[in-house]
Design an enzyme around this catalytic site. Structure first.
Site, PDB file in Angstrom:
ATOM      1  N   CYS A  32      24.536 -32.529  66.974  1.00 31.59           N
ATOM      2  CA  CYS A  32      24.282 -33.087  68.298  1.00 31.59           C
ATOM      3  C   CYS A  32      22.986 -33.880  68.352  1.00 31.59           C
ATOM      4  O   CYS A  32      22.897 -34.884  69.069  1.00 31.59           O
ATOM      5  CB  CYS A  32      24.278 -31.987  69.350  1.00 31.59           C
ATOM      6  SG  CYS A  32      23.102 -30.645  69.010  1.00 31.59           S
ATOM      7  N   HIS A  85      21.139 -27.111  71.526  1.00 33.08           N
ATOM      8  CA  HIS A  85      22.067 -28.191  71.838  1.00 33.08           C
ATOM      9  C   HIS A  85      21.240 -29.373  72.327  1.00 33.08           C
ATOM     10  O   HIS A  85      20.108 -29.200  72.781  1.00 33.08           O
ATOM     11  CB  HIS A  85      23.075 -27.761  72.904  1.00 33.08           C
ATOM     12  CG  HIS A  85      24.166 -28.758  73.146  1.00 33.08           C
ATOM     13  ND1 HIS A  85      24.847 -29.373  72.116  1.00 33.08           N
ATOM     14  CD2 HIS A  85      24.681 -29.282  74.305  1.00 33.08           C
ATOM     15  CE1 HIS A  85      25.750 -30.207  72.621  1.00 33.08           C
ATOM     16  NE2 HIS A  85      25.654 -30.177  73.935  1.00 33.08           N
ATOM     17  N   ASP A 101      27.107 -35.880  77.271  1.00 31.62           N
ATOM     18  CA  ASP A 101      27.233 -34.786  76.308  1.00 31.62           C
ATOM     19  C   ASP A 101      28.543 -34.971  75.552  1.00 31.62           C
ATOM     20  O   ASP A 101      29.633 -34.757  76.092  1.00 31.62           O
ATOM     21  CB  ASP A 101      27.219 -33.441  77.031  1.00 31.62           C
ATOM     22  CG  ASP A 101      27.282 -32.250  76.073  1.00 31.62           C
ATOM     23  OD1 ASP A 101      27.447 -32.466  74.856  1.00 31.62           O
ATOM     24  OD2 ASP A 101      27.163 -31.100  76.552  1.00 31.62           O
TER      25      ASP A 101
END
Length: 208
Positions: A32, A85, A101
């Site tokens: 990520c 994250h 996201d």
């Protein structure tokens, strides 16, 4: 970015697009931090919106256990618990703030308040060890400073725990690996500003 199963039970309680459609974005599962770096790079190169309106947001805590709902890795209505994250925050003048996201089941982009309510819910319902913190780093600073040799995604025998991106590792003249400075939530180390989840929600949840 590695996931674990939750060990607790918690009761559930008109955005303009600044970047390419989700399906066209550079994406590698479990990377990520690099996915968001690539989003920042796209914004800088395409120039549809000012880069200074965007922020990389690292979500973690001292225990490296942060529950997030509405993730592709979730099982049903339960959250997935990541060690960290990363999302992209768009702070727009004259519009509602929004979140990008690439690992979420929520819209892309998603209204900031909706994202916080659906993906984070409330720290008040969590045991202290699961409460989230956010390191908010300006996109231009992130592009200039972030570096990763991806060593955190290798097992002790040197094999990949998850397949890496096909493009070269991201590095800077000063570093080949500083991911821990972004994941760590000490305000005295690294770049950007560290917030608790309630402070993060209040700071960026305004309606323009």
């Amino acid at each position: 970015m590695n996931a674990s199963l939750p060990s607790f039970s918690i009761p559930a309680t008109g955005t303009n697009i600044a970047i390419a459609p989700k399906s066209a974005c550079t994406y590698t599962s479990c990377y990520c931090e690099e996915n968001v770096w690539k989003l920042c790079e796209y914004i800088r190169n395409c120039g549809h919106y000012p880069l200074e309106e965007f922020y990389a947001v690292f979500i973690s805590n001292d225990n490296k256990m942060v529950p997030i709902w509405k993730q592709q890795a979730c099982r049903g209505e339960e959250p997935v618990v990541w060690d960290y994250h990363v999302i992209l925050l768009h702070v727009s003048s004259g519009e509602r703030n929004s979140v990008y996201d690439l690992d979420s089941l929520l819209p892309f982009p998603c209204d900031f308040t909706t994202y916080v309510e659906e993906a984070f819910k409330s720290d008040a319902d969590l045991q202290p060890q699961f409460r989230r913190k956010m390191r908010v780093v300006p996109a231009d600073v992130y592009l200039k400073t972030f570096a990763s040799d991806r060593s955190h995604m290798k097992s002790p025998n040197g094999k990949w725990t998850k397949p890496p991106p096909q493009y070269p590792c991201i590095e800077t003249p000063a570093s080949k690996m500083n991911l821990n400075d972004f994941i760590g939530m000490s305000p005295l180390v690294g770049w950007g500003t560290v917030y608790s989840l309630p402070d993060f929600a209040r700071r960026f949840g305004k309606v323009s």
